[in-house]
Write an enzyme that holds these catalytic residues in place. Structure first.
Site, PDB file in Angstrom:
ATOM      1  N   ASN A   1      30.918  71.519 131.840  1.00 20.64           N
ATOM      2  CA  ASN A   1      30.895  72.758 131.058  1.00 20.64           C
ATOM      3  C   ASN A   1      30.179  73.884 131.809  1.00 20.64           C
ATOM      4  OD1 ASN A   1      32.154  71.193 129.159  1.00 20.64           O
ATOM      5  ND2 ASN A   1      30.316  70.883 127.920  1.00 20.64           N
TER       6      ASN A   1
ATOM      7  N   CYS B   1      24.931  89.124 149.033  1.00 16.62           N
ATOM      8  CA  CYS B   1      25.708  88.242 148.137  1.00 16.62           C
ATOM      9  C   CYS B   1      26.184  86.987 148.832  1.00 16.62           C
ATOM     10  CB  CYS B   1      26.900  89.016 147.566  1.00 16.62           C
ATOM     11  SG  CYS B   1      28.220  89.320 148.760  1.00 16.62           S
TER      12      CYS B   1
ATOM     13  N   CYS C   1      29.734  93.802 145.091  1.00 17.65           N
ATOM     14  CA  CYS C   1      28.408  93.647 145.681  1.00 17.65           C
ATOM     15  C   CYS C   1      27.923  95.026 146.132  1.00 17.65           C
ATOM     16  CB  CYS C   1      28.467  92.698 146.893  1.00 17.65           C
ATOM     17  SG  CYS C   1      26.939  92.694 147.853  1.00 17.65           S
TER      18      CYS C   1
ATOM     19  N   SER D   1      38.338  64.784 128.153  1.00 20.06           N
ATOM     20  CA  SER D   1      39.662  64.136 128.215  1.00 20.06           C
ATOM     21  C   SER D   1      39.818  63.392 129.537  1.00 20.06           C
ATOM     22  CB  SER D   1      40.761  65.208 128.103  1.00 20.06           C
ATOM     23  OG  SER D   1      40.651  66.103 129.228  1.00 20.06           O
TER      24      SER D   1
ATOM     25  N   GLY E   1      32.861  63.807 125.056  1.00 20.41           N
ATOM     26  CA  GLY E   1      33.687  65.005 124.895  1.00 20.41           C
ATOM     27  C   GLY E   1      34.489  65.424 126.083  1.00 20.41           C
TER      28      GLY E   1
ATOM     29  N   HIS F   1      31.201  72.336 137.431  1.00 26.17           N
ATOM     30  CA  HIS F   1      32.172  73.439 137.503  1.00 26.17           C
ATOM     31  C   HIS F   1      31.507  74.797 137.448  1.00 26.17           C
ATOM     32  CE1 HIS F   1      35.376  70.385 135.973  1.00 26.17           C
ATOM     33  NE2 HIS F   1      35.090  70.238 137.245  1.00 26.17           N
TER      34      HIS F   1
HETATM   35  N1  APR Z   1      32.785  65.717 119.978  1.00 25.66           N
HETATM   36  C1  APR Z   1      33.171  64.980 121.055  1.00 25.66           C
HETATM   37  N2  APR Z   1      34.364  65.129 121.689  1.00 25.66           N
HETATM   38  C2  APR Z   1      35.201  66.061 121.193  1.00 25.66           C
HETATM   39  C3  APR Z   1      34.884  66.865 120.081  1.00 25.66           C
HETATM   40  C4  APR Z   1      33.616  66.663 119.479  1.00 25.66           C
HETATM   41  N3  APR Z   1      33.249  67.381 118.415  1.00 25.66           N
HETATM   42  N4  APR Z   1      35.942  67.701 119.841  1.00 25.66           N
HETATM   43  C5  APR Z   1      36.870  67.417 120.785  1.00 25.66           C
HETATM   44  N5  APR Z   1      36.437  66.433 121.595  1.00 25.66           N
HETATM   45  C6  APR Z   1      37.113  65.840 122.749  1.00 25.66           C
HETATM   46  C7  APR Z   1      38.618  65.894 122.724  1.00 25.66           C
HETATM   47  O1  APR Z   1      39.151  64.755 122.062  1.00 25.66           O
HETATM   48  C8  APR Z   1      38.949  65.854 124.231  1.00 25.66           C
HETATM   49  O2  APR Z   1      39.091  64.521 124.683  1.00 25.66           O
HETATM   50  O3  APR Z   1      36.737  66.619 123.869  1.00 25.66           O
HETATM   51  C9  APR Z   1      37.727  66.488 124.888  1.00 25.66           C
HETATM   52  C10 APR Z   1      37.985  67.861 125.481  1.00 25.66           C
HETATM   53  O4  APR Z   1      38.900  67.711 126.542  1.00 25.66           O
HETATM   54  P1  APR Z   1      39.273  68.995 127.429  1.00 25.66           P
HETATM   55  O5  APR Z   1      39.581  70.132 126.542  1.00 25.66           O
HETATM   56  O6  APR Z   1      40.297  68.558 128.427  1.00 25.66           O
HETATM   57  O7  APR Z   1      37.906  69.371 128.170  1.00 25.66           O
HETATM   58  P2  APR Z   1      37.294  68.714 129.463  1.00 25.66           P
HETATM   59  O8  APR Z   1      37.566  67.255 129.533  1.00 25.66           O
HETATM   60  O9  APR Z   1      35.886  69.139 129.530  1.00 25.66           O
HETATM   61  O10 APR Z   1      38.117  69.457 130.644  1.00 25.66           O
HETATM   62  C11 APR Z   1      37.688  69.229 131.976  1.00 25.66           C
HETATM   63  O11 APR Z   1      39.228  70.938 132.729  1.00 25.66           O
HETATM   64  O12 APR Z   1      40.189  73.019 132.486  1.00 25.66           O
HETATM   65  C12 APR Z   1      39.233  72.298 133.170  1.00 25.66           C
HETATM   66  O13 APR Z   1      37.307  73.204 134.161  1.00 25.66           O
HETATM   67  C13 APR Z   1      37.853  72.847 132.916  1.00 25.66           C
HETATM   68  O14 APR Z   1      35.759  71.650 132.806  1.00 25.66           O
HETATM   69  C14 APR Z   1      37.086  71.685 132.304  1.00 25.66           C
HETATM   70  C15 APR Z   1      37.890  70.483 132.776  1.00 25.66           C
END
Ligand code: APR
Length: 289
Positions: A116, A161, A192, A234, A232, A133
Site C-alpha cells: 500500500n 532531486c 524540480c 489478491s 488483504g 510500492h
Molecule cells: N479486509 C481484508 N481483505 C479485504 C477486505 C477487508 N476489509 N476487503 C477486501 N479485501 C481483499 C479482497 O478480497 C482482495 O483479495 O483485499 C484484496 C485486495 O486485492 P487488490 O485490490 O488486488 O489489492 P492488492 O492485492 O493490494 O494489489 C496489489 O496491485 O495494482 C497494484 O500496486 C497496486 O499494490 C497494488 C497491487
C-alpha cells in the site's frame, strides 16, 4: 485449510488456529505482516481489483499508472493521483492497522511489508514498515531515459532531486526547502526547482522495478520470520506476491486474512475468511492477550 467466517473470528483458537498453530504463533519472535489494499478498505480507500468498486474497475491502469502514460500525458496522470490522494488524506488507520502497531509491544520483532502507498501503517504507529510500492505522498523526479539518452546527451544528475537535469545547468541555489514545499495537489505538474525535471508520485507504476533495497529487506524478513500474516491482498502482482510463499518455503507459520479465497489460501496454515479490522484485533487478542 479454509477457516471460518468472520463472525467466529473472536473464538479463533477452537475454530481455526488449533492448539499447535496457536502455540507456534504465540512463541514467534519475529512476525512479518504482509498487507495489501484490503487492509485499508475499512478506512474508506478503494481496493484495486474488487469487481465493482475497485480502482481498476473504473480506470484502465495502463492510462494512469505507467511511465508511458505519464510521458504521454503527465497532467492526466498527475490529476488521477491527486484525486486518489484526496481520498487517502480523508482516511484514518482502522482497527486492523492499529492492531498491527500494538503487536510491536507483544512480539520481539514485527516487520510490516506493505504493497500500500497510503502511509496508514506509519500513521497507526508501525515503525518497521517496508513500502514495496512506494508512498503516494513522496515526490520523485520523472526520469525519462528514452528522451534523455536519445540525443546521445550525457545529462547531469541534479544535486537536488537526483533526477537528470533537463537543462544543461542545475540551479545551485535551489534548496531542499524549495523541493520539499511541493506536494501532490491540484495544479500543474510541478518541476524540480533546480533542474526542471517533472515530478511524480514516488510510487511503483506497472512496468517499473521496485526499489531493490526495499525488496531485498522484504525478502530477508520473509525468509527469517517465524510467522507471516497475509492480510488483504489478491496476490496478483509480482514480485510482491511471492513474499508469503517464501515464508512458507522457509517453514514459517503463514496465516491469511481475506474475505475471499486467493491462491495462497490452500497453502496457508490457516485462511481466515473475514475483514482485517474485525479479525486482526480478535486474532491478536486471542494469541497475545
Ligand atoms: N479486509 C481484508 N481483505 C479485504 C477486505 C477487508 N476489509 N476487503 C477486501 N479485501 C481483499 C479482497 O478480497 C482482495 O483479495 O483485499 C484484496 C485486495 O486485492 P487488490 O485490490 O488486488 O489489492 P492488492 O492485492 O493490494 O494489489 C496489489 O496491485 O495494482 C497494484 O500496486 C497496486 O499494490 C497494488 C497491487
Amino acid at each position: 485449510m479454509d477457516g471460518q467466517s468472520n463472525h467466529q473470528a473472536v473464538n479463533l483458537r477452537s475454530n481455526v488456529l488449533g492448539p499447535p498453530l496457536f502455540q507456534r504463533l504465540h512463541r514467534a519472535r519475529h512476525i512479518a505482516v504482509f498487507t495489501g489494499a484490503g487492509i485499508s478498505a475499512e478506512s474508506g480507500i478503494p481496493t484495486f481489483r474488487e469487481r465493482f468498486t475497485g480502482l481498476w474497475a473504473k480506470t484502465d491502469p495502463q492510462e494512469v499508472a505507467t511511465p508511458e502514460a505519464f510521458r504521454a500525458d503527465p497532467q492526466r496522470v498527475w490529476d488521477w493521483h491527486v484525486h486518489l490522494a484526496a481520498t487517502v488524506r480523508r482516511a484514518a488507520p482502522n482497527a486492523g492497522h492499529r492492531a498491527i502497531a500494538r503487536l510491536q509491544d507483544a512480539v520481539e520483532r514485527i516487520t510490516v511489508i506493505t504493497q500500500n502507498i497510503d502511509d496508514l501503517h506509519h500513521a497507526a504507529g508501525s515503525r518497521d514498515v517496508l513500502e514495496l510500492h512506494g508512498n503516494l505522498f513522496r515526490l520523485a523526479p520523472f526520469v525519462d531515459e528514452e528522451a534523455l539518452f536519445a540525443e546521445g546527451r550525457n545529462p547531469l544528475i541534479c544535486h537536488l532531486c537526483g533526477g537528470y537535469a533537463l537543462r544543461d545547468d542545475c540551479d545551485p541555489y535551489a534548496g531542499r526547502e524549495d523541493l520539499e514545499g511541493l506536494r501532490l495537489e491540484a495544479g500543474p505538474v510541478p518541476r524540480c526547482p533546480a533542474c526542471g525535471a517533472l515530478l511524480r508520485p514516488d510510487i511503483v507504476w506497472f512496468g517499473e522495478p521496485l526499489d531493490p533495497h526495499v525488496l531485498g529487506a522484504a525478502f530477508e524478513a520473509a525468509d527469517a520470520c517465524d510467522a507471516l500474516i497475509c492480510v488483504g491482498s489478491s496476490l496478483e502482482v509480482e514480485p510482491a506476491a511471492s513474499i508469503p510463499y517464501r515464508a512458507i518455503r522457509r517453514g514459517a507459520v503463514v496465516i491469511e486474512i481475506n474475505p475471499e479465497p486467493t491462491a495462497l489460501s490452500q497453502q496457508a496454515d490457516a485462511a481466515i475468511r473475514g475483514s482485517a479490522a474485525e479479525v486482526l484485533p480478535a486474532l491478536f487478542q486471542e494469541v497475545w492477550g
